[in-house]
Design a protein around this motif. Structure first.
Motif, PDB file in Angstrom:
ATOM      1  N   ARG A 333       0.841  -1.206   0.000  1.00 63.02           N
ATOM      2  CA  ARG A 333       0.000   0.000   0.000  1.00 63.02           C
ATOM      3  C   ARG A 333       0.872   1.251   0.000  1.00 63.02           C
ATOM      4  N   ASP A 334       0.298   2.301  -0.509  1.00 58.22           N
ATOM      5  CA  ASP A 334       1.015   3.579  -0.489  1.00 58.22           C
ATOM      6  C   ASP A 334       1.074   4.106   0.948  1.00 58.22           C
ATOM      7  N   SER A 335       2.149   4.772   1.257  1.00 56.15           N
ATOM      8  CA  SER A 335       2.282   5.389   2.580  1.00 56.15           C
ATOM      9  C   SER A 335       1.551   6.727   2.605  1.00 56.15           C
ATOM     10  N   VAL A 336       1.162   7.098   3.793  1.00 57.77           N
ATOM     11  CA  VAL A 336       0.489   8.395   3.965  1.00 57.77           C
ATOM     12  C   VAL A 336       1.496   9.390   4.546  1.00 57.77           C
ATOM     13  N   LYS A 337       1.339  10.614   4.133  1.00 57.15           N
ATOM     14  CA  LYS A 337       2.213  11.681   4.601  1.00 57.15           C
ATOM     15  C   LYS A 337       1.358  12.763   5.257  1.00 57.15           C
ATOM     16  N   PHE A 338       1.783  13.188   6.431  1.00 57.18           N
ATOM     17  CA  PHE A 338       0.973  14.180   7.162  1.00 57.18           C
ATOM     18  C   PHE A 338       1.866  15.005   8.089  1.00 57.18           C
ATOM     19  N   ARG A 339       1.292  16.069   8.537  1.00 55.73           N
ATOM     20  CA  ARG A 339       1.922  16.951   9.550  1.00 55.73           C
ATOM     21  C   ARG A 339       1.029  16.963  10.781  1.00 55.73           C
ATOM     22  N   LEU A 340       1.633  16.766  11.955  1.00 55.97           N
ATOM     23  CA  LEU A 340       0.889  16.736  13.225  1.00 55.97           C
ATOM     24  C   LEU A 340       1.202  17.999  14.013  1.00 55.97           C
ATOM     25  N   ASP A 341       0.175  18.800  14.297  1.00 55.97           N
ATOM     26  CA  ASP A 341       0.312  20.022  15.102  1.00 55.97           C
ATOM     27  C   ASP A 341      -0.347  19.804  16.468  1.00 55.97           C
ATOM     28  N   LEU A 342       0.389  20.139  17.519  1.00 58.49           N
ATOM     29  CA  LEU A 342      -0.095  19.978  18.898  1.00 58.49           C
ATOM     30  C   LEU A 342      -0.222  21.350  19.552  1.00 58.49           C
ATOM     31  N   GLU A 343      -1.298  21.538  20.285  1.00 63.92           N
ATOM     32  CA  GLU A 343      -1.511  22.747  21.092  1.00 63.92           C
ATOM     33  C   GLU A 343      -1.736  22.309  22.536  1.00 63.92           C
ATOM     34  N   MET A 344      -0.765  22.667  23.414  1.00 67.03           N
ATOM     35  CA  MET A 344      -0.770  22.184  24.811  1.00 67.03           C
ATOM     36  C   MET A 344      -1.210  23.294  25.753  1.00 67.03           C
ATOM     37  N   HIS A 345      -2.092  22.940  26.658  1.00 68.99           N
ATOM     38  CA  HIS A 345      -2.517  23.815  27.748  1.00 68.99           C
ATOM     39  C   HIS A 345      -2.076  23.156  29.054  1.00 68.99           C
ATOM     40  N   ILE A 346      -1.059  23.780  29.693  1.00 68.58           N
ATOM     41  CA  ILE A 346      -0.419  23.189  30.879  1.00 68.58           C
ATOM     42  C   ILE A 346      -0.839  23.997  32.097  1.00 68.58           C
ATOM     43  N   ASP A 347      -1.223  23.293  33.153  1.00 70.09           N
ATOM     44  CA  ASP A 347      -1.573  23.966  34.406  1.00 70.09           C
ATOM     45  C   ASP A 347      -0.330  24.626  34.997  1.00 70.09           C
ATOM     46  N   GLY A 348      -0.466  25.908  35.332  1.00 68.67           N
ATOM     47  CA  GLY A 348       0.658  26.661  35.892  1.00 68.67           C
ATOM     48  C   GLY A 348       1.361  27.536  34.896  1.00 68.67           C
ATOM     49  N   LEU A 349       1.052  27.396  33.628  1.00 69.88           N
ATOM     50  CA  LEU A 349       1.643  28.230  32.590  1.00 69.88           C
ATOM     51  C   LEU A 349       0.546  29.014  31.893  1.00 69.88           C
ATOM     52  N   ILE A 350       0.878  30.230  31.534  1.00 71.17           N
ATOM     53  CA  ILE A 350      -0.086  31.112  30.881  1.00 71.17           C
ATOM     54  C   ILE A 350      -0.047  30.881  29.377  1.00 71.17           C
ATOM     55  N   GLY A 351      -1.229  30.790  28.776  1.00 73.33           N
ATOM     56  CA  GLY A 351      -1.316  30.659  27.334  1.00 73.33           C
ATOM     57  C   GLY A 351      -1.147  29.224  26.860  1.00 73.33           C
ATOM     58  N   ALA A 352      -1.157  29.070  25.537  1.00 75.51           N
ATOM     59  CA  ALA A 352      -1.009  27.760  24.894  1.00 75.51           C
ATOM     60  C   ALA A 352       0.377  27.630  24.294  1.00 75.51           C
ATOM     61  N   HIS A 353       0.874  26.419  24.310  1.00 73.21           N
ATOM     62  CA  HIS A 353       2.200  26.127  23.776  1.00 73.21           C
ATOM     63  C   HIS A 353       2.027  25.094  22.664  1.00 73.21           C
ATOM     64  N   ARG A 354       2.733  25.309  21.578  1.00 67.24           N
ATOM     65  CA  ARG A 354       2.538  24.502  20.375  1.00 67.24           C
ATOM     66  C   ARG A 354       3.801  23.735  20.015  1.00 67.24           C
ATOM     67  N   ALA A 355       3.541  22.590  19.392  1.00 68.29           N
ATOM     68  CA  ALA A 355       4.626  21.758  18.864  1.00 68.29           C
ATOM     69  C   ALA A 355       4.134  21.118  17.571  1.00 68.29           C
ATOM     70  N   SER A 356       5.064  20.812  16.675  1.00 69.23           N
ATOM     71  CA  SER A 356       4.689  20.260  15.367  1.00 69.23           C
ATOM     72  C   SER A 356       5.752  19.275  14.890  1.00 69.23           C
ATOM     73  N   THR A 357       5.301  18.269  14.136  1.00 73.74           N
ATOM     74  CA  THR A 357       6.212  17.294  13.552  1.00 73.74           C
ATOM     75  C   THR A 357       5.645  16.793  12.226  1.00 73.74           C
ATOM     76  N   GLN A 358       6.523  16.337  11.337  1.00 73.12           N
ATOM     77  CA  GLN A 358       6.126  15.826  10.014  1.00 73.12           C
ATOM     78  C   GLN A 358       6.475  14.340   9.905  1.00 73.12           C
ATOM     79  N   VAL A 359       5.594  13.637   9.251  1.00 75.60           N
ATOM     80  CA  VAL A 359       5.800  12.215   8.996  1.00 75.60           C
ATOM     81  C   VAL A 359       5.729  12.023   7.476  1.00 75.60           C
ATOM     82  N   ASN A 360       6.834  11.554   6.892  1.00 76.75           N
ATOM     83  CA  ASN A 360       6.908  11.385   5.441  1.00 76.75           C
ATOM     84  C   ASN A 360       6.514   9.975   4.973  1.00 76.75           C
ATOM     85  N   SER A 361       6.495   9.055   5.864  1.00 72.98           N
ATOM     86  CA  SER A 361       6.128   7.687   5.465  1.00 72.98           C
ATOM     87  C   SER A 361       5.501   6.988   6.662  1.00 72.98           C
TER      88      SER A 361
END
Length: 373
Positions: A333-361
């Protein structure tokens, strides 16, 4: 050695030596009748001793009268005996031992000149008019500044001046905030120490944003349990859409945290890497992770996409990656390619914190049936 030698100090200046105290009164009766008086009161030189042995009346020199000289009522202010008469020259002299008066005139009253007048009694002026001090009534006698001090604005101004004076005295180090405490110098050191303590506490208690890594071998995991039942799995051509549940296999590292890390929400979004269209979303929810550890997280993802027709590139990319292996010509089967974006809300910290990663296969977490689509 002559023990009964009489002093000749007075005769040296031309006067006959005599007893000044005993000269005013008749000599006491005694058995001894010597030719000359003695200078001392001892009975050693007075002839044979009289009376019995030890202390008796004949063993001492008789000084004169034994009864008090004052007569009459002692409480009366006038007349009688005045004990200070020989010292303040305010009364009769009862001793003429050191004066030129004879013994007959010694007991007579010698009038003296007027003494220094005493202060007059205050009762003498009590019968006259008395001047009283009166307080001026509110009126023209009050000054303008005094009248202003009685008003509300004047009282506020006084309070303001008092506070300004205290503030100035505190800045100069002349007083403290709470009495003698918290002077300017002490407050500076106290605040510095407080800031240091707060900084140390915050250094250990403030949470840090963790680092995320995705599993390279199987970034997307097949959904199990309740999450598998919550989302339907299907691929349709008309209209072109698909839906299926899955997990994002993540690993979280909390090495920079000293206390357990708590997530209130971790939102995830998945985008097709070729077309940049969103194909999935998810929410981890409330999660607590221990500190200084590597923790595996399975973040639930809901893959849902709708297109106008089956020629849509995004729909085809995911359909080819998730179709049955038997439907492929190569058996892969063909592989899927996608980008994963995360938005974290942590107790004790103000605002949202983001992280991102790419998967090519990546492999699709599901496999469609042969008769699907």
């Amino acid at each position: 050695m002559e023990y009964d030698r009489k002093s000749t100090v007075s005769s040296f200046y031309g006067r006959k030596s005599s007893d000044a105290l005993n000269n005013d009164y008749p000599a006491p009766s005694s058995q001894y009748t010597g030719a000359r008086p003695r200078d001392d009161a001892s009975s050693f030189f007075g002839g044979p001793p009289t009376g019995t042995a030890g202390y008796n009346r004949g063993s001492f020199f008789h000084a004169g009268r034994e009864e008090p000289l004052k007569g009459g009522d002692e409480e009366q202010g006038e007349g009688g005996f005045d004990i200070y008469a020989d010292f303040n020259n305010a009364g009769p002299k009862y001793s003429s031992g050191f004066t030129g008066y004879s013994s007959n005139q010694a007991h007579e009253y010698r009038p003296l000149g007027p003494s220094t007048p005493k202060l007059m009694d205050d009762t003498a002026s009590a019968s006259g008019p008395v001047e009283l001090i009166t307080v001026p009534a509110l009126g023209p006698e009050w000054k303008k500044d005094e009248l202003r001090d009685m008003t509300k604005a004047g009282r506020k101004e006084k309070k303001y001046e008092s506070r300004r004076g205290k503030w100035t005295a505190w800045k100069r180090g002349e007083r403290g905030i709470c009495g003698k405490y918290f002077t300017r110098r002490f407050t500076a050191f106290f605040l510095f120490g407080l800031c240091v303590c707060i900084g140390i506490v915050l250094a250990f208690t403030i949470p840090r944003v963790p680092s995320f890594t995705i599993n390279n071998d199987s970034p997307l995991a097949n959904a199990t349990g309740d999450w598998e039942k919550k989302v339907d799995t299907y691929f349709n051509r008309a209209p072109a859409n698909f839906s299926f549940p899955a997990f994002a296999d993540l690993e979280v590292y909390t090495g920079s945290n000293y206390l357990p890390l708590t997530f209130s929400h971790v939102y995830a979004e998945v985008y097709d890497l070729n077309t940049n269209r969103q194909v999935a979303s998810g929410d981890l929810g409330h999660k607590t992770i221990p500190a200084k550890t590597f923790t595996q997280l399975l973040l639930p993802l809901n893959f849902t996409y709708v297109a106008s027709n089956d020629s849509d590139t995004t729909w085809n990319n995911w359909y080819n990656g998730c179709k049955n292996v038997a439907a492929t010509t190569t058996g892969v089967r063909d592989s899927v390619k996608f980008r994963l974006d995360l938005e974290m809300h942590i107790d004790g910290l103000i605002g949202a914190h983001r992280a991102s990663t790419q998967v090519n296969s990546a492999s699709c977490p599901i496999e469609l049936s042969l008769n699907s689509a």
